[in-house]
Design an enzyme around this catalytic site. Structure first.
Site, short mmCIF file in Angstrom:
data_model
loop_
_atom_site.label_atom_id
_atom_site.label_comp_id
_atom_site.label_asym_id
_atom_site.label_seq_id
_atom_site.Cartn_x
_atom_site.Cartn_y
_atom_site.Cartn_z
N GLU A 470 0.79 -1.23 0.00
CA GLU A 470 0.00 0.00 0.00
C GLU A 470 0.82 1.28 0.00
O GLU A 470 0.25 2.38 -0.09
CB GLU A 470 -0.97 -0.02 1.18
CG GLU A 470 -2.07 -1.05 1.02
CD GLU A 470 -2.98 -1.14 2.22
OE1 GLU A 470 -4.20 -1.22 2.01
OE2 GLU A 470 -2.47 -1.14 3.35
N GLU A 614 -0.53 -4.97 15.09
CA GLU A 614 -0.43 -5.00 13.63
C GLU A 614 1.01 -4.90 13.15
O GLU A 614 1.42 -5.58 12.21
CB GLU A 614 -1.25 -3.86 13.03
CG GLU A 614 -1.18 -3.83 11.50
CD GLU A 614 -2.04 -2.75 10.89
OE1 GLU A 614 -2.19 -2.75 9.66
OE2 GLU A 614 -2.57 -1.92 11.65
#
Length: 677
Positions: A470, A614
């Site tokens: 991303e 994460e």
């Protein structure tokens, strides 16, 4: 400050954990620091309860499928439900608070899906409380309390119902239902979600044991509009143990047309079932789930960690629904509870081979929102179905407008198609393929056939996308996007043959002409303008797994060695090293695979329950996406499992020297067991 770790530092941190005796099923801590505490979740796929460092407290209660617009980004957000398990206990008129307790210990039992806190209260009592999100009752939770007296004392116990700040128009109720054999006191609250879209309700009741004689009198008190309680008193004799429980249910108008009455009905049902039956059904349900297990011999810490990851995936998904987990599952409000490619590519494959019936809920989620995806494609000038990057209840695009991933991260549509195809591959269910798989695959193929720009043979370009990596925004011919589009066009064509219908011949033409770019050194190029910069996460390497676009081991290794060096030490998610580990295990490099397996999650762990964040050094657990990727590194990497059109097979793989044996049990619809030694 962010933290970065070398592998040697990781082994130092865990104290060479694979040589220490770790319980494979229980994570226990006596190091409870409220300033550095990340709760663990007890969940049943519908309701999640997040632990607190304070005795008798629960940090969060989250319900799957409950969304409303408030807060971040003018899009749907997950909602907190009522906190229906908080308690207050007073001994001889003094409320017990964290500062008063000694020998505090908390434990997650993953095998029984229970969370227990225990402590001593001076020289007067030892107290234990255990809570459960009951597996067999989707909307119901239970807290079990045992108080062992060291001296005589007066006990005062309160069950406190608290409304989250975001809810409005809170209404509180206390009802008593008298029957000859039982008195049922119901502490109930209802409220509207921030926009008034949903009605959220919760109700609970005390469960008393017959062995303690006559039930104590329960009294209701209203403190304010957002908090009320019911309480009882009891004299406890030294040397005795007094036990009771609280059972409660929470449900919203997203789940039931009459949530207020239903919350009370469900609580009455659970109360009259009784504590022992409730816990028996709960434990039997988890026993059935754990038939599908991963057993690692020779590395106790890895075994415990893998059980924790499996436990969380099992906890965040429920068979028989059309709900799909967000990256943080039911552990809180992270990512607004939205559904991303994290489901299809990272969590779903592990569930598909271990728990196909649970995995079906995830593909049902997409099928039931197919019409919304078709409207999304129409709005963007495409055919077929364009699935949203962030999805919630309705299936429309829920990405905040400032995030370019919403209009441009189109590979999600291919991921949905791949998941549908893989469900057929594992289950071999042709009826499902015809009824639900084919409509999804057909619409996805139509999207990609319209999405490509036809610039000549070998140049059916897919331009202007956000890559799986991303950090690469608005690029052309991204490796993963292009390869995933090619794959799903082929899968749709194959599915048509299986169900006896005719595929659009153009789909194969498009698939054959979508380019996969290469650099001069032969390495697969991430996108048309890629020049060797750092990457956020695996992109090119996904072409070797889960796809089979790169099949020559020399080319797989070439791509691995190139992109492995382009992952920075911080700010990247756990899935990247998991994919590298998986591929190295398949290439026979067990030690390198093991190093990357550990690097995938060890720097992401937070105290005191080793919950995964994460990113390395991150503080936003529980990252179920990462857990799904790491489990795949064990199942499909070290374990060699492979999903094929003829079902699950086992290919050659390599174990690290730390592991003596890997046993993967009850796999797929045939309940096979696979072993690697």
């Amino acid at each position: 400050m962010k933290k970065s770790f070398s592998f040697s530092a990781i082994l130092f941190i865990i104290g060479l954990g694979y040589t220490n005796a770790q319980d494979p099923w229980k994570i226990t801590t006596s190091s409870i620091n409220p300033a550095n505490y990340y709760g663990i979740t007890a969940a049943n796929g519908m309701i999640g309860i997040v632990s607190s460092p304070e005795p008798f407290k629960v940090k969060d209660v989250v319900l799957a499928g409950a969304y409303d617009q408030y807060g971040r980004g003018r899009v749907s957000n997950f909602l907190h439900s009522f906190n229906l398990l908080n308690m207050q206990i007073a001994i001889d008129g003094r409320n017990i608070v964290a500062a008063d307790v000694q020998n505090m210990k908390q434990e997650l039992d993953m095998q029984k899906a229970s969370f227990t806190g225990s402590f001593d209260y001076g020289d007067k009592a030892t107290i234990q409380y255990t809570y459960y999100a009951l597996r067999h009752l989707p909307f119901t939770v239970l807290m079990d309390v045992k108080i062992t007296a060291k001296k005589d004392f007066n006990l005062n116990t309160s069950s406190v119902m608290e409304a989250p700040d975001a809810l409005k128009d809170v209404q509180n109720y206390y009802n008593e239902i008298d029957r000859p054999h039982v008195n049922i006191g119901l502490l109930t609250s209802s409220a509207k979600s921030p926009t008034g879209k949903l009605l959220i309700c919760a109700s609970n009741s005390f469960l008393f044991s017959e062995q303690h004689g006559e039930e104590p009198r329960v009294i209701h008190e209203m403190w304010d509009n957002n908090m009320h309680l019911m309480k009882f008193s009891k004299k406890i004799k030294a040397g005795t143990t007094y036990s009771y429980a609280i059972v409660g249910s929470s449900i919203t108008s997203a789940h039931h047309d009459d949530p207020l009455n239903e919350a009370e009905r469900l609580t009455i049902f659970a109360k009259l079932e009784g504590r022992d039956r409730l816990l028996s059904f709960h434990q039997n349900a988890w026993k059935e789930l754990w038939k599908s297990d991963i057993k690692i011999e020779g590395d106790d810490q890895s075994q415990q960690d893998i059980h924790s990851m499996l436990y969380h995936l099992y906890s965040f998904v429920r068979e028989g629904t059309d709900f799909s987990p967000s990256p943080m599952g039911l552990s809180g409000l992270g990512y607004n509870g939205h559904v991303f490619w994290d489901t299809e590519l990272w969590m779903y494959p592990a569930l598909l081979v271990l728990q196909p019936k649970m995995a079906k809920s995830l593909v049902e989620y997409r099928f039931n929102r197919l019409e919304a995806a078709k409207k999304n494609a129409f709005s963007h000038g495409y055919k077929g179905a364009m699935f949203p990057w962030e999805s919630a209840a309705s299936g429309v695009e829920e990405t905040p407008v400032w995030a370019l991933s919403g209009p441009f991260e189109h590979h999600i549509t291919a991921c949905v198609g791949i998941a549908a195809w893989n469900y057929y591959c594992v289950t071999q269910d042709k009826d499902w393929l015809k009824e639900k798989g084919w409509p999804v695959l057909k619409a996805v193929a139509e999207f990609w056939a319209s999405r490509v720009e036809r610039n000549g043979p070998g140049k059916y370009d897919i331009k202007n996308v956000v890559a799986a990596d991303e950090w690469a925004e608005n690029v052309d011919n991204n490796a993963w996007t292009n390869a995933a589009a090619k794959a799903v066009l082929n899968y749709a064509t194959e599915a048509a043959k299986i169900i006896g219908t005719t595929a659009d011949m153009d789909w194969l033409t498009v698939a054959q002409n979508i380019p996969i770019l290469k650099m001069e050194n032969g390495v697969t190029k991430e996108h048309a303008t890629y020049k060797g910069e750092g990457i956020k996460q695996a992109d090119v390497n996904l072409l070797s797994y889960p796809l089979k676009e790169v099949v020559d081991p020399k080319d797989v290794l070439k791509d691995l060695e190139y992109y492995e060096k382009r992952i920075p030490n911080e700010g990247t998610p756990a899935m990247t090293q998991a994919i590298f580990s998986l591929l190295y295990a398949r290439l026979g490099e067990g030690e390198k695979a093991y190093r990357l397996f550990k690097e995938a999650y060890m720097p992401n762990l937070n105290p005191p329950f080793r919950v995964i964040a994460e990113t390395k050094g991150g503080t936003n657990p529980y990252f179920a996406t990462g857990a799904g990727g790491i489990i795949q590194s064990v199942l499909m990497g070290f374990g060699g499992l492979e999903i094929t059109p003829k079902g699950i097979v086992q290919i050659k793989s390599t174990l690290p020297k730390q592991w003596k044996k890997l046993t993967i049990s009850n796999i797929g619809v045939l309940n096979k067991t696979f072993v690697v030694e």
